[in-house]
Design an enzyme around this catalytic site. Sequence first.
Site, PDB file in Angstrom:
ATOM      1  N   ASP A  28      72.787  58.619 -34.152  1.00 21.99           N
ATOM      2  CA  ASP A  28      74.207  58.502 -33.839  1.00 21.99           C
ATOM      3  C   ASP A  28      74.961  59.798 -34.183  1.00 21.99           C
ATOM      4  OD1 ASP A  28      76.192  56.307 -33.154  1.00 21.99           O
ATOM      5  OD2 ASP A  28      77.056  56.982 -35.052  1.00 21.99           O
TER       6      ASP A  28
ATOM      7  N   GLU B 188      72.265  61.730 -30.318  1.00 19.34           N
ATOM      8  CA  GLU B 188      73.523  61.555 -29.581  1.00 19.34           C
ATOM      9  C   GLU B 188      74.447  62.709 -29.967  1.00 19.34           C
ATOM     10  OE1 GLU B 188      77.241  58.474 -28.929  1.00 19.34           O
ATOM     11  OE2 GLU B 188      76.515  58.962 -30.922  1.00 19.34           O
TER      12      GLU B 188
ATOM     13  N   HIS C 163      76.292  51.217 -24.741  1.00 22.01           N
ATOM     14  CA  HIS C 163      77.269  50.300 -25.332  1.00 22.01           C
ATOM     15  C   HIS C 163      78.654  50.930 -25.522  1.00 22.01           C
ATOM     16  CE1 HIS C 163      75.828  52.839 -28.496  1.00 22.01           C
ATOM     17  NE2 HIS C 163      76.798  52.413 -29.289  1.00 22.01           N
ATOM     18  N   ASP C 164      78.779  52.232 -25.232  1.00 18.68           N
ATOM     19  CA  ASP C 164      80.067  52.914 -25.374  1.00 18.68           C
ATOM     20  C   ASP C 164      80.743  53.201 -24.029  1.00 18.68           C
ATOM     21  OD1 ASP C 164      79.750  53.098 -28.160  1.00 18.68           O
ATOM     22  OD2 ASP C 164      78.677  55.016 -28.000  1.00 18.68           O
TER      23      ASP C 164
ATOM     24  N   ASP D  88      68.299  52.615 -34.370  1.00 18.68           N
ATOM     25  CA  ASP D  88      69.478  53.473 -34.414  1.00 18.68           C
ATOM     26  C   ASP D  88      69.609  54.034 -35.821  1.00 18.68           C
ATOM     27  OD1 ASP D  88      72.188  54.408 -33.560  1.00 18.68           O
ATOM     28  OD2 ASP D  88      71.920  52.834 -32.049  1.00 18.68           O
TER      29      ASP D  88
HETATM   30  C1  GLC Z   1      78.443  56.552 -31.646  1.00 20.67           C
HETATM   31  C2  GLC Z   1      78.101  55.127 -31.277  1.00 20.67           C
HETATM   32  C3  GLC Z   1      79.370  54.338 -31.206  1.00 20.67           C
HETATM   33  C4  GLC Z   1      80.006  54.354 -32.571  1.00 20.67           C
HETATM   34  C5  GLC Z   1      80.212  55.779 -33.077  1.00 20.67           C
HETATM   35  C6  GLC Z   1      80.456  55.780 -34.548  1.00 20.67           C
HETATM   36  O1  GLC Z   1      79.173  57.190 -30.670  1.00 20.67           O
HETATM   37  O2  GLC Z   1      77.364  55.090 -30.103  1.00 20.67           O
HETATM   38  O3  GLC Z   1      79.157  53.013 -30.783  1.00 20.67           O
HETATM   39  O4  GLC Z   1      81.239  53.694 -32.533  1.00 20.67           O
HETATM   40  O5  GLC Z   1      79.098  56.592 -32.878  1.00 20.67           O
HETATM   41  O6  GLC Z   1      79.297  55.365 -35.222  1.00 20.67           O
END
Ligand code: GLC
Length: 572
Positions: free
Chosen positions: A218, A276, A348-349, A110
């Site tokens: 991310d 992402e 995980h979100d 990540d």
């Molecule tokens: C992304 C991650 C999430 C995190 C956010 C801030 O969306 O997947 O888990 O809280 O970014 O880093």
Amino acid sequence: MRAAEGSNRTARTDEAWWHSAVVYQIYPRSFADSNNDGIGDLPGIVAHLDHIAGLGIDVIWLSPVYRSPQTDNGYDISDYQDVDPLFGTLEDLDVLIDAVHARGMKFVMDLVVNHTSDEHPWFVQSRQSRTGPKADWYFWRDARPGTVGGEPGSEPNNWGSAFSGSAWQWSPDRGQFYLHLFSARQPDLNWDNPAVRDAIFAMMNWWLDRGIDGFRMDVINFISKDPELPDGSVTDSGYGDGMPYFAHGPQIHAYLAEMRRRVFDGRPDTYLTVGEMPGVTPEQAREFTDRVHGHLAMVFQFEHVSLDHDGDKWTTRKVTVSDLRETLGRWQEALADAGWNSLYWNNHDQPRAVSRFGDDTTYWRESATALATVLHLHRGTPYVYQGEELGMTNVPFDDIASFRDVESLNHYADQTQRLRVEPRVVLDALRRSGRDNARTPMQWTGDPGAGFSDAPPWIPVNPNHCWLNAASQVDDPDSIYQYYRALIALRHSEPVVVSGDFTLLDVRSETVYAFRRRLGDQVIDVVANLSVERVTAASVDLGTDGILIGNYPSDRRLVGALEPWEARAYRR
Ligand code: GLC
Ligand code: CA
């Protein structure tokens, strides 16, 4: 010469290794605890790699294990080039990378570079003075003219943070505010400063040299902000929506192009780069992932996991089959001849897909496998989130004390204290939509600690681990785990699953999701009943011959009808 170069490149990227790959995401805190301190760790992962390899997985994506105060479970990094002692050491990570490679899988880390932790030395220095070498590494702004800095209303703009409250935090040290799109302990890095980009690209190169095979990036479409940081239109939260000004900002393509050039282009191998991108549109995704000019292998889009949001994620509405078809179909179409899709229900979100889109009681097994069939036979790279392959469900959290996620805890405090909403109402929303649903320990066995740890885990195990666990599924030919294994094998053996084009079928049905994949004379039809009724399909011939995979036993398959949550794929 130029044309030849162009076509070479197309040929190379057309055969990108990730087109036929399936990725498995590990959330390290919750995967396996080797030293019984209640928190998952790197040696724990090594001990369970055969569970993942046994599914036929090609790539592991590991959520952050870097040094971190763990405000956001590692998405708040204080040292990008070390492992947090909670998870082990850099040497443990090397052992894991070797063990993954020894099983023929790739390993992706990540990359969290929109922001750091407030304990990162860069931020510690940046906070100290307005003139030091790191002064401009973050977004520092004065209080609004005519206000007293630090008092409510003195924030430089009206943006809300993704984790409740203002996106600005007052720093008495500098007498200025800093921007944090997430928690106040996650200050946003200023990518417009070339020294920031130098440091990040150097760090990425360091990891690739260490032997990893790519990055999941991310919120990477947030790294370029409109330098004016204008107010956004005010939402129900009372804060302004900054998305139009920080998502897909003016330099996003320039920064990703620079990253590609300075990190990836000079290397002999090809790396998985997945961005992402909350709010990304199909047209933007196509540009980012164009096989010739794009800077990334694929992006994570959010449309299908926002279909049940009614205004915001905490207020939900029912998702219909038409909603899913409209969204997923549009993404398949948009990235058909240029670009590449990623495919996911879980991470995980997100709350657990079987509870959210399926039926986690009567048709638990059937709906988990039906959803898997639909997703894995689309065009794109499928992602499996730990426990999804077992059909892990949402969690019946008792009370607010069982939650750990900063987003959920902040939301609870904001709603119950600032807005005086009844705790019972907020708890229901957290149980339905909270991220902790995905973060309870992996259910290895039916033992009290679910085989995750002998110590009390950092977050309670789901009580259903006594019957829902890996030990009971791995060797059971009818299990969800074995069904995932078969789906993944199908992708590996059938070029039409990887490269075939995609056409929706039965486009008016409110119960059936169906589509056709075609590659030359290879054709497969996929049909799934996403309801609890027995149904027919208007445009799919539901015979019993030519079934490549199905989630009901062959002696329960009807001709001309589908049982509740039944899914089949046919070779035509
Ligand atoms: C992304 C991650 C999430 C995190 C956010 C801030 O969306 O997947 O888990 O809280 O970014 O880093
Ligand atoms: Ca541990």
